[in-house]
Design a protein around this motif. Structure first.
Motif, PDB file in Angstrom:
ATOM      1  N   ARG A 177      31.441  40.868  32.155  1.00 52.32           N
ATOM      2  CA  ARG A 177      30.475  39.858  32.584  1.00 52.32           C
ATOM      3  C   ARG A 177      30.573  39.671  34.101  1.00 52.32           C
TER       4      ARG A 177
ATOM      5  N   GLY B 253      31.242  38.055  37.373  1.00 50.68           N
ATOM      6  CA  GLY B 253      32.013  36.904  37.851  1.00 50.68           C
ATOM      7  C   GLY B 253      31.537  36.444  39.215  1.00 50.68           C
ATOM      8  N   HIS B 254      31.046  37.408  40.002  1.00 51.44           N
ATOM      9  CA  HIS B 254      30.658  37.072  41.376  1.00 51.44           C
ATOM     10  C   HIS B 254      29.646  38.117  41.835  1.00 51.44           C
TER      11      HIS B 254
ATOM     12  N   TYR C 239      38.962  45.182  36.788  1.00 55.10           N
ATOM     13  CA  TYR C 239      37.554  44.819  36.985  1.00 55.10           C
ATOM     14  C   TYR C 239      36.749  46.041  37.411  1.00 55.10           C
TER      15      TYR C 239
ATOM     16  N   PHE D 120      34.020  41.338  35.167  1.00 53.12           N
ATOM     17  CA  PHE D 120      35.336  41.064  34.596  1.00 53.12           C
ATOM     18  C   PHE D 120      35.237  40.960  33.085  1.00 53.12           C
TER      19      PHE D 120
ATOM     20  N   LEU E  17      38.188  36.170  32.905  1.00 52.09           N
ATOM     21  CA  LEU E  17      37.458  35.034  33.483  1.00 52.09           C
ATOM     22  C   LEU E  17      37.990  33.702  32.963  1.00 52.09           C
ATOM     23  N   SER E  18      38.554  33.716  31.744  1.00 51.30           N
ATOM     24  CA  SER E  18      39.019  32.443  31.183  1.00 51.30           C
ATOM     25  C   SER E  18      40.521  32.207  31.418  1.00 51.30           C
TER      26      SER E  18
ATOM     27  N   MET F 188      39.755  34.707  41.469  1.00 47.37           N
ATOM     28  CA  MET F 188      38.703  35.718  41.711  1.00 47.37           C
ATOM     29  C   MET F 188      38.623  36.110  43.184  1.00 47.37           C
TER      30      MET F 188
ATOM     31  N   THR G  20      37.410  39.507  45.017  1.00 44.52           N
ATOM     32  CA  THR G  20      36.083  39.605  45.667  1.00 44.52           C
ATOM     33  C   THR G  20      36.222  39.610  47.190  1.00 44.52           C
TER      34      THR G  20
END
Ligand code: FES
Ligand SMILES: [Fe+2]
Length: 403
Positions: free
Chosen positions: A183, A185-186, A297, A319, A324-325, A331, A335
């Motif tokens: 999914r 993340g950024h 990632y 990610f 993510l959780s 992050m 990033t």
């Protein structure tokens, strides 16, 4: 093309210096239109992650090679692609960038022609039936859409080959990455003042790495040698048994991923030790995207030309939901690193572009290490129907894949 080989056979490199593309191809508006038609209009182009078209009747609109495109999911959740153009008098059908249709129909905002989600024309608004008009002859104009492991691609060619036939061999190389599950993340986006090919060329060589990317060279020691992979060294066979990262192309000792301090946050399920030890694996789908695969990632880097001398650079960091959780998930450590490297590349690309217009500069020259730049430029020539100087590569990933 004469009989002399263009590429070295014992290592990755050009056997002889090669002419680069004509300088005017990087700024001439007429040439830009030619590339839009012949390259961007005929190749699989990355649009977005499938998660951003979530569920029936979700839609997004795009410009691909200067063409307005509408992508949507039908009631069964299947992706459909059309030119975003009404068959009546050519209005844009969906002016919004994204959204969800409130019924399984698309109504033109101009005179209310209505199409169903398979593109059939179902109603013509206030217009009365008239002789010489048959609704069945005016469906939406389709484009080919492919959903590959959570990535959505489009191909505007009428006779588009399947995505799998075109890119299957290369994508097999990252089979272990759980790409569908990832999914966003950024994301990041920036306008660059350079022709889109300048960015691709920069991505395809590491001669600039020691000078432009000090932090990256510390993380990936082979880049500090201004090469990308083990076999880029003419003497690579003398070190064939060595696994030190400046030889193998892996990450520096102790590092696990591309991040500010080299630490990873978990590991993607399904990866082997070899996948992780590689440090980075790239899938390249020219002209629109490269996808960098790491231990924890995946990062997409998408190129969208917006003019002869401008482009949009956009990136997504993908990610696993479990990552993510994580309560301790940081992050920015990831990033921030990729953003730093892309900004360094962006600046270098703009410097490159700025010098190309010198009146007496006709074209550059490619040196031994620039074999990937050569292969990219030769691919461009081939797409444009120009004589190619070498053989088309079997698989663009293969050279960097197995250092
Ligand atoms: S242009 Fe779409 S209904 Fe007239
Ligand atoms: Fe770079």
């Amino acid at each position: 093309m004469d009989d002399e080989p263009v590429l070295e056979s014992g290592f990755n490199g050009l056997a002889r210096a090669q002419p680069a593309l004509p300088a005017s191809w990087y700024y001439d508006p007429a040439h830009f239109e030619r590339e839009r038609a012949e390259i961007w209009g005929k190749t699989w182009t990355y649009l977005c992650r499938a998660e951003t078209l979530d569920g029936p009747r979700a839609f997004r609109t795009f410009q691909v090679g200067g063409q307005p495109i509408l992508i949507l999911r039908d009631e069964a959740g299947e992706l459909k692609g059309f030119f975003n153009t009404c068959r009546h008098r050519g209005s844009i059908l969906c002016p919004a960038a994204e959204g969800r249709l409130d019924r399984p129909m698309i109504a033109c905002p101009y005179h209310q022609w209505v199409y169903d989600l398979s593109g059939r024309l179902r109603a013509t608004g206030p217009m009365r039936p008239v002789a010489g008009f048959d609704r069945a002859e005016h469906p939406l104009l389709p484009v080919a859409v492919a959903e590959w492991r959570g990535f959505v691609f489009v191909n505007l060619a009428a006779d588009a080959p399947s995505f799998e036939d075109t890119h299957g061999a290369e994508t097999a190389y990252v089979a272990n990455w759980p790409l569908e599950e990832l999914r966003i993340g950024h994301s990041y986006s920036k306008t660059l003042n350079c022709n889109w090919k300048i960015f691709w060329e920069n991505y395809n060589e590491c001669l600039h790495c020691p000078n432009i990317h000090p932090e990256l060279c510390e993380l990936v020691p082979i880049y500090g040698r201004a090469i990308m992979a083990r076999r880029d060294d003419p003497d690579w066979q003398a070190h064939a048994g060595e696994d030190a990262p400046h030889i193998s192309g892996g990450l520096r000792a102790g590092a696990e991923t591309w991040s500010m301090d080299g630490t990873a946050q978990g590991r993607l399920p399904g990866l082997t030790e070899a996948d992780v030890a590689a440090g980075q694996r790239y899938v390249t789908v020219p002209p629109s995207v490269f996808i960098a695969h790491h231990a924890d990632y995946v990062r997409t880097v998408k190129i969208t030309p917006t003019g002869p001398e401008t482009m949009e650079l956009s990136a997504e960091w993908l990610f696993h939901p479990d990552t993510l959780s994580r309560p301790d998930f940081d992050m920015e450590r990831i990033t921030g690193f990729g953003t730093l490297v892309m900004e360094q590349d962006g600046e270098a690309c703009e410097i490159n572009q700025a010098g190309l217009r010198a009146r007496t500069f006709r074209q550059g020259v490619l040196m031994q290490e620039e074999y990937e730049v050569f292969l990219f430029q030769d691919w461009v020539r081939g797409q444009l129907g120009e004589p190619m100087l070498g053989e088309p590569p079997e698989s663009r990933a293969s050279r960097r894949a197995e250092p």
